[in-house]
Design an enzyme around this catalytic site. Structure first.
Site, PDB file in Angstrom:
ATOM      1  N   ARG A 127       0.361 -32.166  -5.887  1.00  0.00           N
ATOM      2  CA  ARG A 127       1.258 -32.733  -4.869  1.00  0.00           C
ATOM      3  C   ARG A 127       2.565 -33.236  -5.475  1.00  0.00           C
ATOM      4  O   ARG A 127       3.598 -33.233  -4.823  1.00  0.00           O
ATOM      5  CB  ARG A 127       0.573 -33.902  -4.142  1.00  0.00           C
ATOM      6  CG  ARG A 127      -0.602 -33.511  -3.261  1.00  0.00           C
ATOM      7  CD  ARG A 127      -0.972 -34.685  -2.356  1.00  0.00           C
ATOM      8  NE  ARG A 127      -2.291 -34.557  -1.780  1.00  0.00           N
ATOM      9  CZ  ARG A 127      -2.581 -33.881  -0.660  1.00  0.00           C
ATOM     10  NH1 ARG A 127      -1.631 -33.256  -0.011  1.00  0.00           N
ATOM     11  NH2 ARG A 127      -3.811 -33.834  -0.187  1.00  0.00           N
ATOM     12  N   LYS A 137      -1.580 -35.832   4.064  1.00  0.00           N
ATOM     13  CA  LYS A 137      -0.759 -36.347   2.995  1.00  0.00           C
ATOM     14  C   LYS A 137       0.357 -35.363   2.656  1.00  0.00           C
ATOM     15  O   LYS A 137       1.316 -35.698   1.989  1.00  0.00           O
ATOM     16  CB  LYS A 137      -1.607 -36.543   1.729  1.00  0.00           C
ATOM     17  CG  LYS A 137      -2.788 -37.458   1.909  1.00  0.00           C
ATOM     18  CD  LYS A 137      -3.621 -37.434   0.609  1.00  0.00           C
ATOM     19  CE  LYS A 137      -4.965 -38.060   0.830  1.00  0.00           C
ATOM     20  NZ  LYS A 137      -5.868 -37.829  -0.326  1.00  0.00           N
ATOM     21  N   GLY A 138       0.195 -34.117   3.102  1.00  0.00           N
ATOM     22  CA  GLY A 138       1.080 -33.040   2.652  1.00  0.00           C
ATOM     23  C   GLY A 138       2.560 -33.275   2.895  1.00  0.00           C
ATOM     24  O   GLY A 138       3.398 -32.815   2.133  1.00  0.00           O
ATOM     25  N   ASP A 158       0.936 -23.076   9.259  1.00  0.00           N
ATOM     26  CA  ASP A 158       0.273 -21.833   8.856  1.00  0.00           C
ATOM     27  C   ASP A 158      -0.223 -21.142  10.123  1.00  0.00           C
ATOM     28  O   ASP A 158       0.519 -20.402  10.767  1.00  0.00           O
ATOM     29  CB  ASP A 158      -0.856 -22.181   7.878  1.00  0.00           C
ATOM     30  CG  ASP A 158      -1.524 -20.955   7.285  1.00  0.00           C
ATOM     31  OD1 ASP A 158      -1.232 -19.840   7.752  1.00  0.00           O
ATOM     32  OD2 ASP A 158      -2.327 -21.101   6.363  1.00  0.00           O
ATOM     33  N   LYS A 164       4.770 -20.187   7.838  1.00  0.00           N
ATOM     34  CA  LYS A 164       4.315 -18.837   7.473  1.00  0.00           C
ATOM     35  C   LYS A 164       4.285 -18.026   8.762  1.00  0.00           C
ATOM     36  O   LYS A 164       3.336 -18.133   9.541  1.00  0.00           O
ATOM     37  CB  LYS A 164       2.918 -18.900   6.861  1.00  0.00           C
ATOM     38  CG  LYS A 164       2.831 -19.679   5.562  1.00  0.00           C
ATOM     39  CD  LYS A 164       1.419 -19.646   5.037  1.00  0.00           C
ATOM     40  CE  LYS A 164       1.241 -20.480   3.813  1.00  0.00           C
ATOM     41  NZ  LYS A 164      -0.176 -20.610   3.416  1.00  0.00           N
ATOM     42  N   ASP A 188      -1.200 -29.605  -1.723  1.00  0.00           N
ATOM     43  CA  ASP A 188      -2.187 -29.691  -2.798  1.00  0.00           C
ATOM     44  C   ASP A 188      -3.122 -28.496  -2.870  1.00  0.00           C
ATOM     45  O   ASP A 188      -3.207 -27.694  -1.945  1.00  0.00           O
ATOM     46  CB  ASP A 188      -3.071 -30.931  -2.580  1.00  0.00           C
ATOM     47  CG  ASP A 188      -4.067 -30.721  -1.434  1.00  0.00           C
ATOM     48  OD1 ASP A 188      -3.647 -30.231  -0.362  1.00  0.00           O
ATOM     49  OD2 ASP A 188      -5.257 -31.008  -1.613  1.00  0.00           O
TER      50      ASP A 188
HETATM   51  P1  5GP Z   1      -2.527 -24.699  10.170  1.00  0.00           P
HETATM   52  O1  5GP Z   1      -3.386 -25.489  11.123  1.00  0.00           O
HETATM   53  O2  5GP Z   1      -1.132 -24.481  10.665  1.00  0.00           O
HETATM   54  O3  5GP Z   1      -3.192 -23.398   9.788  1.00  0.00           O
HETATM   55  O4  5GP Z   1      -2.504 -25.507   8.815  1.00  0.00           O
HETATM   56  C1  5GP Z   1      -1.743 -26.656   8.691  1.00  0.00           C
HETATM   57  C2  5GP Z   1      -2.109 -27.476   7.484  1.00  0.00           C
HETATM   58  O5  5GP Z   1      -2.853 -26.734   6.515  1.00  0.00           O
HETATM   59  C3  5GP Z   1      -0.845 -27.907   6.768  1.00  0.00           C
HETATM   60  O6  5GP Z   1      -0.350 -29.116   7.318  1.00  0.00           O
HETATM   61  C4  5GP Z   1      -1.299 -28.039   5.336  1.00  0.00           C
HETATM   62  O7  5GP Z   1      -1.815 -29.327   5.112  1.00  0.00           O
HETATM   63  C5  5GP Z   1      -2.387 -26.991   5.218  1.00  0.00           C
HETATM   64  N1  5GP Z   1      -1.829 -25.740   4.662  1.00  0.00           N
HETATM   65  C6  5GP Z   1      -1.437 -24.623   5.305  1.00  0.00           C
HETATM   66  N2  5GP Z   1      -0.967 -23.691   4.459  1.00  0.00           N
HETATM   67  C7  5GP Z   1      -1.046 -24.253   3.226  1.00  0.00           C
HETATM   68  C8  5GP Z   1      -0.681 -23.792   1.916  1.00  0.00           C
HETATM   69  O8  5GP Z   1      -0.188 -22.686   1.668  1.00  0.00           O
HETATM   70  N3  5GP Z   1      -0.896 -24.680   0.903  1.00  0.00           N
HETATM   71  C9  5GP Z   1      -1.442 -25.916   1.084  1.00  0.00           C
HETATM   72  N4  5GP Z   1      -1.608 -26.679   0.011  1.00  0.00           N
HETATM   73  N5  5GP Z   1      -1.787 -26.371   2.302  1.00  0.00           N
HETATM   74  C10 5GP Z   1      -1.586 -25.552   3.368  1.00  0.00           C
END
Ligand code: 5GP
Length: 203
Positions: free
Chosen positions: A185, A60-61, A123, A151, A179
Protein backbone atom coordinates in the site's frame (compact mmCIF):
# COMPACT_ATOMS: atom_id res chain seq x y z
CA UNK A 1 21.62 0.61 6.01
CA UNK A 2 20.17 2.65 3.13
CA UNK A 3 21.39 6.21 2.98
CA UNK A 4 19.31 9.07 1.60
CA UNK A 5 21.18 11.90 -0.05
CA UNK A 6 20.54 15.56 0.91
CA UNK A 7 17.12 16.87 -0.23
CA UNK A 8 18.40 20.17 -1.70
CA UNK A 9 17.65 19.16 -5.29
CA UNK A 10 14.37 17.38 -4.58
CA UNK A 11 13.48 13.88 -3.45
CA UNK A 12 16.08 11.22 -4.12
CA UNK A 13 15.05 7.89 -5.61
CA UNK A 14 16.06 5.27 -3.07
CA UNK A 15 15.34 1.64 -3.88
CA UNK A 16 12.82 0.21 -1.43
CA UNK A 17 11.95 -3.40 -0.51
CA UNK A 18 8.96 -3.48 -2.87
CA UNK A 19 10.72 -2.35 -6.06
CA UNK A 20 12.19 -5.82 -6.72
CA UNK A 21 8.71 -7.41 -6.45
CA UNK A 22 7.32 -5.26 -9.26
CA UNK A 23 7.20 -6.69 -12.76
CA UNK A 24 6.31 -3.41 -14.43
CA UNK A 25 5.12 0.07 -13.47
CA UNK A 26 1.66 1.08 -14.70
CA UNK A 27 1.44 4.66 -13.42
CA UNK A 28 4.33 6.67 -11.97
CA UNK A 29 4.30 8.82 -8.85
CA UNK A 30 4.55 11.95 -10.99
CA UNK A 31 1.65 10.91 -13.25
CA UNK A 32 -0.52 10.30 -10.17
CA UNK A 33 0.37 13.69 -8.69
CA UNK A 34 -0.34 15.56 -11.93
CA UNK A 35 -3.63 13.79 -12.58
CA UNK A 36 -4.87 14.43 -9.03
CA UNK A 37 -4.18 18.13 -9.50
CA UNK A 38 -6.21 18.08 -12.73
CA UNK A 39 -9.09 16.18 -11.10
CA UNK A 40 -9.14 18.61 -8.18
CA UNK A 41 -9.30 21.61 -10.53
CA UNK A 42 -12.21 20.02 -12.37
CA UNK A 43 -14.11 19.20 -9.15
CA UNK A 44 -13.37 22.65 -7.68
CA UNK A 45 -14.85 24.29 -10.78
CA UNK A 46 -17.93 22.02 -10.81
CA UNK A 47 -18.63 22.61 -7.11
CA UNK A 48 -17.65 26.29 -6.97
CA UNK A 49 -21.03 27.24 -5.49
CA UNK A 50 -21.03 24.53 -2.81
CA UNK A 51 -20.31 25.52 0.78
CA UNK A 52 -18.46 22.43 1.99
CA UNK A 53 -17.99 19.29 -0.04
CA UNK A 54 -18.18 16.01 1.85
CA UNK A 55 -15.55 13.53 0.68
CA UNK A 56 -16.31 9.92 1.58
CA UNK A 57 -13.24 7.71 1.40
CA UNK A 58 -13.54 3.98 1.05
CA UNK A 59 -10.84 2.42 3.24
CA UNK A 60 -8.28 1.18 3.00
CA UNK A 61 -7.38 1.32 -0.69
CA UNK A 62 -8.38 4.94 -1.26
CA UNK A 63 -6.57 6.41 1.73
CA UNK A 64 -3.55 7.77 -0.21
CA UNK A 65 -5.82 9.17 -2.90
CA UNK A 66 -8.11 10.78 -0.30
CA UNK A 67 -5.19 12.49 1.44
CA UNK A 68 -3.69 13.86 -1.79
CA UNK A 69 -7.03 14.72 -3.39
CA UNK A 70 -8.28 16.62 -0.31
CA UNK A 71 -5.06 18.65 -0.23
CA UNK A 72 -5.26 19.33 -3.96
CA UNK A 73 -8.82 20.61 -3.48
CA UNK A 74 -7.56 22.74 -0.61
CA UNK A 75 -5.01 24.33 -2.94
CA UNK A 76 -7.90 25.09 -5.33
CA UNK A 77 -9.69 26.92 -2.49
CA UNK A 78 -12.47 24.34 -2.06
CA UNK A 79 -13.39 23.60 1.57
CA UNK A 80 -13.92 19.90 2.28
CA UNK A 81 -14.90 17.61 5.13
CA UNK A 82 -13.59 14.07 5.30
CA UNK A 83 -15.55 10.92 6.13
CA UNK A 84 -14.34 7.34 6.07
CA UNK A 85 -16.10 4.07 5.46
CA UNK A 86 -14.66 0.60 5.43
CA UNK A 87 -16.31 -2.14 3.46
CA UNK A 88 -15.03 -5.54 2.50
CA UNK A 89 -15.48 -7.12 -0.88
CA UNK A 90 -12.28 -8.91 -1.76
CA UNK A 91 -10.73 -10.70 1.24
CA UNK A 92 -7.23 -11.95 0.42
CA UNK A 93 -7.94 -12.87 -3.20
CA UNK A 94 -7.91 -10.99 -6.47
CA UNK A 95 -11.49 -11.34 -7.73
CA UNK A 96 -14.59 -9.44 -6.67
CA UNK A 97 -17.28 -11.41 -4.88
CA UNK A 98 -19.96 -8.72 -5.03
CA UNK A 99 -20.68 -9.56 -1.40
CA UNK A 100 -20.19 -6.36 0.57
CA UNK A 101 -19.97 -5.98 4.33
CA UNK A 102 -19.75 -2.68 6.26
CA UNK A 103 -16.74 -2.76 8.56
CA UNK A 104 -16.95 0.94 9.45
CA UNK A 105 -19.97 3.13 8.82
CA UNK A 106 -20.19 6.92 8.33
CA UNK A 107 -19.80 8.94 11.54
CA UNK A 108 -22.36 11.58 10.59
CA UNK A 109 -25.60 12.32 8.82
CA UNK A 110 -25.16 13.05 5.11
CA UNK A 111 -28.75 14.21 4.48
CA UNK A 112 -28.76 17.19 2.11
CA UNK A 113 -24.96 17.16 1.73
CA UNK A 114 -23.04 17.28 -1.56
CA UNK A 115 -21.09 14.04 -1.40
CA UNK A 116 -18.17 12.79 -3.47
CA UNK A 117 -17.16 9.18 -3.01
CA UNK A 118 -13.39 8.84 -3.26
CA UNK A 119 -12.62 5.39 -4.67
CA UNK A 120 -9.29 3.75 -5.38
CA UNK A 121 -10.27 1.54 -8.28
CA UNK A 122 -13.41 0.41 -10.06
CA UNK A 123 -13.05 -3.12 -11.32
CA UNK A 124 -16.34 -5.01 -11.74
CA UNK A 125 -18.21 -2.03 -10.27
CA UNK A 126 -20.06 -4.33 -7.85
CA UNK A 127 -18.69 -2.68 -4.71
CA UNK A 128 -19.38 0.84 -5.91
CA UNK A 129 -22.86 0.00 -7.14
CA UNK A 130 -23.71 -1.35 -3.70
CA UNK A 131 -22.15 1.67 -1.96
CA UNK A 132 -24.04 4.20 -4.09
CA UNK A 133 -27.37 2.56 -3.27
CA UNK A 134 -26.42 2.61 0.40
CA UNK A 135 -25.48 6.31 0.35
CA UNK A 136 -28.56 7.28 -1.70
CA UNK A 137 -30.74 5.69 1.01
CA UNK A 138 -29.38 8.33 3.41
CA UNK A 139 -30.86 11.22 1.38
CA UNK A 140 -27.77 13.24 0.39
CA UNK A 141 -28.19 16.39 -1.70
CA UNK A 142 -26.09 14.72 -4.41
CA UNK A 143 -23.59 11.89 -4.78
CA UNK A 144 -20.85 11.67 -7.38
CA UNK A 145 -17.82 9.42 -7.63
CA UNK A 146 -14.16 10.13 -8.24
CA UNK A 147 -12.13 6.99 -8.93
CA UNK A 148 -8.39 7.16 -9.43
CA UNK A 149 -8.34 3.99 -11.52
CA UNK A 150 -10.91 2.20 -13.64
CA UNK A 151 -10.67 -1.09 -15.49
CA UNK A 152 -13.09 -0.54 -18.35
CA UNK A 153 -12.98 -4.11 -19.64
CA UNK A 154 -14.04 -5.53 -16.31
CA UNK A 155 -17.17 -3.51 -15.62
CA UNK A 156 -19.99 -5.96 -14.95
CA UNK A 157 -22.33 -3.37 -13.46
CA UNK A 158 -22.57 0.05 -15.14
CA UNK A 159 -21.81 2.62 -12.43
CA UNK A 160 -21.82 6.39 -12.95
CA UNK A 161 -18.25 7.46 -12.24
CA UNK A 162 -18.13 11.18 -12.97
CA UNK A 163 -14.40 11.68 -12.49
CA UNK A 164 -11.80 9.07 -13.52
CA UNK A 165 -8.06 9.40 -13.04
CA UNK A 166 -6.77 6.65 -15.30
CA UNK A 167 -8.30 3.86 -17.34
CA UNK A 168 -6.02 0.86 -16.95
CA UNK A 169 -5.94 -2.68 -18.35
CA UNK A 170 -7.72 -5.50 -16.53
CA UNK A 171 -4.83 -6.83 -14.49
CA UNK A 172 -4.26 -6.89 -10.74
CA UNK A 173 -2.26 -3.85 -9.60
CA UNK A 174 -0.72 -2.77 -6.31
CA UNK A 175 0.60 0.46 -4.83
CA UNK A 176 -0.64 3.92 -3.86
CA UNK A 177 -3.07 2.36 -1.37
CA UNK A 178 -3.81 -0.82 -3.31
CA UNK A 179 -2.63 -3.99 -1.61
CA UNK A 180 -1.91 -7.62 -2.10
CA UNK A 181 -2.57 -9.40 1.24
CA UNK A 182 -2.20 -6.00 3.02
CA UNK A 183 1.22 -5.31 1.52
CA UNK A 184 2.45 -2.74 -1.05
CA UNK A 185 0.00 0.00 0.00
CA UNK A 186 2.86 2.41 0.78
CA UNK A 187 4.31 2.28 -2.73
CA UNK A 188 4.16 5.78 -4.25
CA UNK A 189 3.48 4.36 -7.73
CA UNK A 190 1.22 1.63 -9.15
CA UNK A 191 2.51 -1.56 -10.71
CA UNK A 192 1.96 -5.23 -11.45
CA UNK A 193 3.59 -7.85 -9.23
CA UNK A 194 5.98 -10.48 -10.56
CA UNK A 195 4.23 -13.87 -10.85
CA UNK A 196 6.61 -15.45 -8.30
CA UNK A 197 5.33 -13.08 -5.60
CA UNK A 198 1.97 -14.91 -5.64
CA UNK A 199 3.60 -18.34 -5.45
CA UNK A 200 5.86 -17.16 -2.64
CA UNK A 201 2.83 -15.95 -0.70
CA UNK A 202 1.06 -19.32 -0.80
CA UNK A 203 1.01 -21.17 2.55
P1 5GP B 1 -15.09 -4.13 -7.76
O1 5GP B 1 -16.25 -4.38 -6.83
O2 5GP B 1 -15.25 -2.90 -8.60
O3 5GP B 1 -14.80 -5.35 -8.61
O4 5GP B 1 -13.80 -4.00 -6.86
C1 5GP B 1 -13.57 -2.86 -6.12
C2 5GP B 1 -12.52 -3.04 -5.06
O5 5GP B 1 -11.70 -4.19 -5.29
C3 5GP B 1 -11.56 -1.87 -5.09
O6 5GP B 1 -12.05 -0.81 -4.28
C4 5GP B 1 -10.27 -2.47 -4.59
O7 5GP B 1 -10.23 -2.41 -3.19
C5 5GP B 1 -10.35 -3.90 -5.07
N1 5GP B 1 -9.62 -4.05 -6.35
C6 5GP B 1 -10.11 -4.07 -7.61
N2 5GP B 1 -9.13 -4.20 -8.52
C7 5GP B 1 -7.98 -4.25 -7.81
C8 5GP B 1 -6.60 -4.36 -8.20
O8 5GP B 1 -6.19 -4.45 -9.36
N3 5GP B 1 -5.70 -4.35 -7.17
C9 5GP B 1 -6.06 -4.27 -5.86
N4 5GP B 1 -5.09 -4.28 -4.95
N5 5GP B 1 -7.34 -4.16 -5.47
C10 5GP B 1 -8.30 -4.14 -6.44
Amino acid sequence: MRQALPMAEGPVAVESWYDSDIDHVIITEEQIRDRITELAKQVAADYASVDRLLLVCVLKGAVMFMADFARALGRCGTPVELEFMAISSYGQGATSSGVVRILKDLDRDIAGRQVIVVEDIVDSGLTLSWLLKYLESRSPGSVEVVALFRKPDAVKVPVPVRYVGFDIASEFVVGYGLDFAERYREMPYVGVLKPEVYTRSLP
